[in-house]
Each structure stands twice: as structure tokens, then as C-alpha cells.
Design an enzyme around this catalytic site. Structure first.
Site, PDB file in Angstrom:
ATOM      1  N   LYS A  62      -9.026   4.765   4.269  1.00  0.00           N
ATOM      2  CA  LYS A  62      -7.595   5.086   4.267  1.00  0.00           C
ATOM      3  C   LYS A  62      -7.135   5.846   3.025  1.00  0.00           C
ATOM      4  O   LYS A  62      -6.123   6.550   3.078  1.00  0.00           O
ATOM      5  CB  LYS A  62      -6.786   3.797   4.412  1.00  0.00           C
ATOM      6  CG  LYS A  62      -6.830   3.178   5.801  1.00  0.00           C
ATOM      7  CD  LYS A  62      -6.005   3.962   6.797  1.00  0.00           C
ATOM      8  CE  LYS A  62      -5.826   3.210   8.111  1.00  0.00           C
ATOM      9  NZ  LYS A  62      -4.946   3.923   9.051  1.00  0.00           N
ATOM     10  N   SER A 320     -15.483   1.704   8.855  1.00  0.00           N
ATOM     11  CA  SER A 320     -14.185   2.141   8.323  1.00  0.00           C
ATOM     12  C   SER A 320     -13.690   1.360   7.120  1.00  0.00           C
ATOM     13  O   SER A 320     -12.896   1.868   6.327  1.00  0.00           O
ATOM     14  CB  SER A 320     -13.130   2.096   9.433  1.00  0.00           C
ATOM     15  OG  SER A 320     -13.011   0.788   9.962  1.00  0.00           O
TER      16      SER A 320
END
Length: 421
Positions: A62, A320
Site C-alpha cells: 500500500k 500483498s
């Protein structure tokens, strides 16, 4: 996002914007190094190479999108302050990027956010406000604050600069793995998937992009089936990083065009992969990060539209993130061990006479089952006046075959064990 804004974004110079994002992120985001996975390669019959964004700054991918977006803002916009909503990882990315640019950040997080992510976000200097039961409720309140207080809203996924930042992951994969055939990416709101798909189809369109979702987070599956954005009625999954009721409009538009396949995985699949990463790769992976790994055994790679040569595929699943709290990881490890036959619990009723417990313990020792816990309880016997006692046993085992041998040995000794899990 309004349709006119979606169309405007789709008309931008994607190659130039992706390269600009890579330039902005140079020196801030790590170029995470590819890790070969012999165990997953053997399991699937294909070459599996991990893209470990769990080792990224702030512990997830992110930071890429958040920093690219905030780096694109003017000094006047930064002075107004930044607000966003996130289940955790985007929050840390925004907090980190805002601190680097000297801007104040306010982060809205749903009540279900693990304490680890809340504390980590605060540690970067952001103000954290817990609001709502799911991401969508926190996002609505963040948008309200943005409008009322004039702060710049940094969307977690439905934003062109954000998804271009995420697309730099694919650019690194294409550089590091020239023979890659397939990239697997978890889908929540779609920012990561859309960014990866945009980069892949811009620079190497023959490479397939495969999305992965948990069974309990069906928004993208429903939307792709309907050909339009459809909100899920409910979201129930341990993978809070992809627990999104409504995909983004821009991310859906890109994935509807560029996504090659979609795979659904179970909670059991996710738990098993978290445990496997710990045991085999010594990597801490959060549930959302394990979704792409869990998809590997369910991929349909027998035919490829753009296949240039037959043979095994070179598949890169994107991990992720790795921001998982210790309480959750403890529960996940236990569930994963149960699912893989590494822990068994059973109950057996014994005659209430001396020596019965020793007999059971001897059988378990002979079968090399390591006893973790015992519950010897007269009050659990099948009848109040029965001369019997209920024994609950939890043992560490080596797999389903080992469990079968233990149960057979107990039955051959005259007991009737009942497996609980």
C-alpha cells in the site's frame, strides 16, 4: 468515482504515468526481491516465484499507491491535510507518506481492524478514528470529513495515481522475471489488481493476470459476472485487507477489460498458506496476502490465449502484506495445523477403573502421538449412573494417515474414539 472521471482516467498515457510513479517511488518503496518457492512449485507442477510485498516498507504494497498519490499533490493541497479510510495497510501507507511530505493525516478505520495495524498507523504520526463495522462505512465517513473540513481524500483503491503506484509491482516483476507467464493478485477494492493489470497489459500484454478472492468476499465475482459494479450483500472473511463490499468504479473498469481469470479460495486454503509460509519460507503473511497463494492450487493453466510455448508456467503470486497481530496468527496457526492433520482432538469413554488412562496413553505413545492436552471428566460420561468417565485428548500428529493409524489402534484396543477435529 463518477463515470466521466473513469473515462478521463482511461484516456491518460498509462505508460508515461506508470514510469512516473516508479520514479516517484524510487528511494521510498523497496524493490522487493523475488523468492523462489520449491514447495509450491512441487505442489502445483509449475515454477512458483513469490513477490514478497509483506517485506515492503510499512509491511504491505500500500505504500506504493499512497506515496504516489500524495507525491502528486501540490503544496497547497498538502497544507489542507489528508484524510483516508482503510482496513489497515493503506492507512499505514498514507500515514508514512504524509509524514514524509510534512502533511497531517487523519485515518478512518473500521472497528474490526487488528490492534497491530491501528498502533502501527499511529506510530507514523497519524490521527486514527475507528468508525463502522466494515471498510465501506469508514470510507463514507472519511469522504464526509473531506467535504466538511476541506482535507484531501486519498482513496485506498479507486484512484488513478493510487493504482499506478500499485502497478509498479508488476513493472518490477516484468523486469526481474522475463519469462513470467502468470501473475496472481488478491482482489478487494481492486487497486492492486487494476494497477498490476494496467502495467502488464501496457508493457507485456501476453502475460496473464489472475485475480483471487475469498469465498466470503464475493463483490468482484458478482460484479464481473454482471458486467457492472455490484455491491456484495455481506462480507465474511478473515482476510480483512480484501473485505470490501463494493469494488471501485475505475478499478472495475480496468479489471473488467484486462483480468484474464478469477479464482475463489476458502478460509481453510488461506489458513493453510499462512502456516506453510511460516514453516517453509519463514515469512509472516497476513490473510489477505495469503489469498493469492491459496489460489495456486486452483488455477486453470492448461490453456493460455497468448501461449508461445507449451510446458510449465512461471507463476508469480503477489504476497500483498504481512501485518497480522499475534493473537490472530496464533489462531490461524492452530486452524492451519488442524486442517493439515497436524493436530487432532478426540473423545473416548473409558471404564471408571484404575489404569485406563495409562492404557490410552500407552497406545498414543506407541503410535508416536504427542499429547498436548487431556480432559478427564466423570461428568461427561454418557449416563449419570454409568461406571464410566469421558476422556478428551488433543494430540500433535503428522498428517491424515497418522490420525487414521491412531484411531485404528484405539479401536483395536476396544475403545470407541470420536474425533472432534
Amino acid at each position: 468515482m463518477e463515470q466521466k472521471d473513469v473515462l478521463k482516467a482511461l484516456q491518460r498515457d498509462h505508460a508515461a504515468e506508470l514510469k512516473l510513479a516508479a520514479e516517484r517511488l524510487s528511494g521510498t518503496a523497496k524493490h522487493t526481491e523475488i523468492i523462489p518457492s520449491p514447495v509450491l512449485s512441487e505442489m502445483t507442477g509449475h515454477t512458483i516465484l513469490l513477490k514478497p510485498e509483506n517485506l515492503q516498507v510499512t509491511g504491505s504494497f500500500k505504500i506504493r499507491g499512497a506515496y504516489n498519490k500524495i507525491a502528486s499533490l501540490s503544496e497547497e493541497e498538502l497544507a489542507c491535510g489528508i484524510v483516508t479510510a482503510s482496513a489497515g495497510n493503506h492507512a499505514q501507507g498514507v500515514a508514512y507518506a504524509a509524514r514524509e511530505r510534512g502533511a497531517k493525516a487523519t485515518i478512518l478505520m473500521p472497528q474490526i481492524t487488528p490492534p497491530l495495524k491501528v498502533d502501527a498507523t499511529k506510530a507514523y504520526g497519524a490521527d486514527v478514528v475507528l468508525h463502522g463495522d466494515v471498510f465501506d462505512e469508514a470510507a463514507a465517513y472519511a469522504a464526509e470529513l473531506s467535504e466538511k473540513q476541506g482535507m484531501v481524500y486519498v482513496p485506498p483503491f479507486d484512484d488513478y495515481e493510487v493504482l499506478c503506484g500499485q502497478g509498479t509491482i508488476a513493472m518490477e516483476i516484468l523486469d526481474d522475471v522475463p519469462d513470467v507467464t502468470d501473475i496472481v493478485v488478491p482482489l478487494g477494492g481492486g487497486g492492486l489488481g487494476a494497477g498490476v493489470a494496467l502495467a502488464v497489459k501496457t508493457f507485456r500484454p501476453e502475460v496473464r493476470v489472475i485475480g483471487a478472492i475469498p469465498e466470503g468476499s464475493p463483490a468482484f465475482k458478482n460484479s464481473l459476472a454482471a458486467g457492472r459494479v455490484v455491491a456484495a450483500d455481506q462480507v465474511v472473511t478473515s482476510a480483512e485487507g480484501v473485505a470490501v463490499k463494493r469494488p471501485g468504479d475505475l478499478t472495475f473498469a480496468l479489471l473488467n477489460e484486462f483480468l484474464d481469470d478469477l479464482v475463489t479460495v476458502s478460509e481453510r486454503d488461506i489458513n493453510e498458506m499462512i502456516l506453510l509460509m511460516l514453516e517453509k519460507h519463514k515469512l509472516v503473511v497476513e490473510a489477505a496476502g495469503a489469498v493469492s497463494l491459496a489460489a495456486l492450487e486452483h488455477l486453470n493453466l492448461r490453456s493460455r490465449k497468448f501461449a508461445s510455448a507449451p510446458g510449465p508456467h512461471v507463476v508469480v503470486p503477489i504476497i500483498s502484506g504481512g501485518n497480522i497481530d499475534t493473537v490472530t496468527i496464533g489462531a490461524v496457526i492452530q486452524k492451519g495445523m488442524i486442517a493439515r492433520g497436524r493436530i487432532m482432538n478426540f473423545e473416548v469413554e473409558l471404564p471408571d477403573t484404575p489404569g485406563q488412562l495409562v492404557k490410552v496413553a500407552t497406545i498414543l505413545a506407541q503410535e508416536r502421538a504427542n499429547v498436548i492436552a487431556l480432559d478427564h471428566d466423570q461428568f461427561k460420561a454418557s449416563g449419570v449412573y454409568a461406571n464410566a468417565v469421558a476422556l478428551g485428548v488433543t494430540v500433535e500428529t503428522n498428517g491424515p494417515d497418522h490420525i487414521d493409524r491412531i484411531l485404528v489402534a484405539l479401536r483395536e484396543a476396544g475403545y470407541q474414539p470420536r474425533r472432534i477435529y
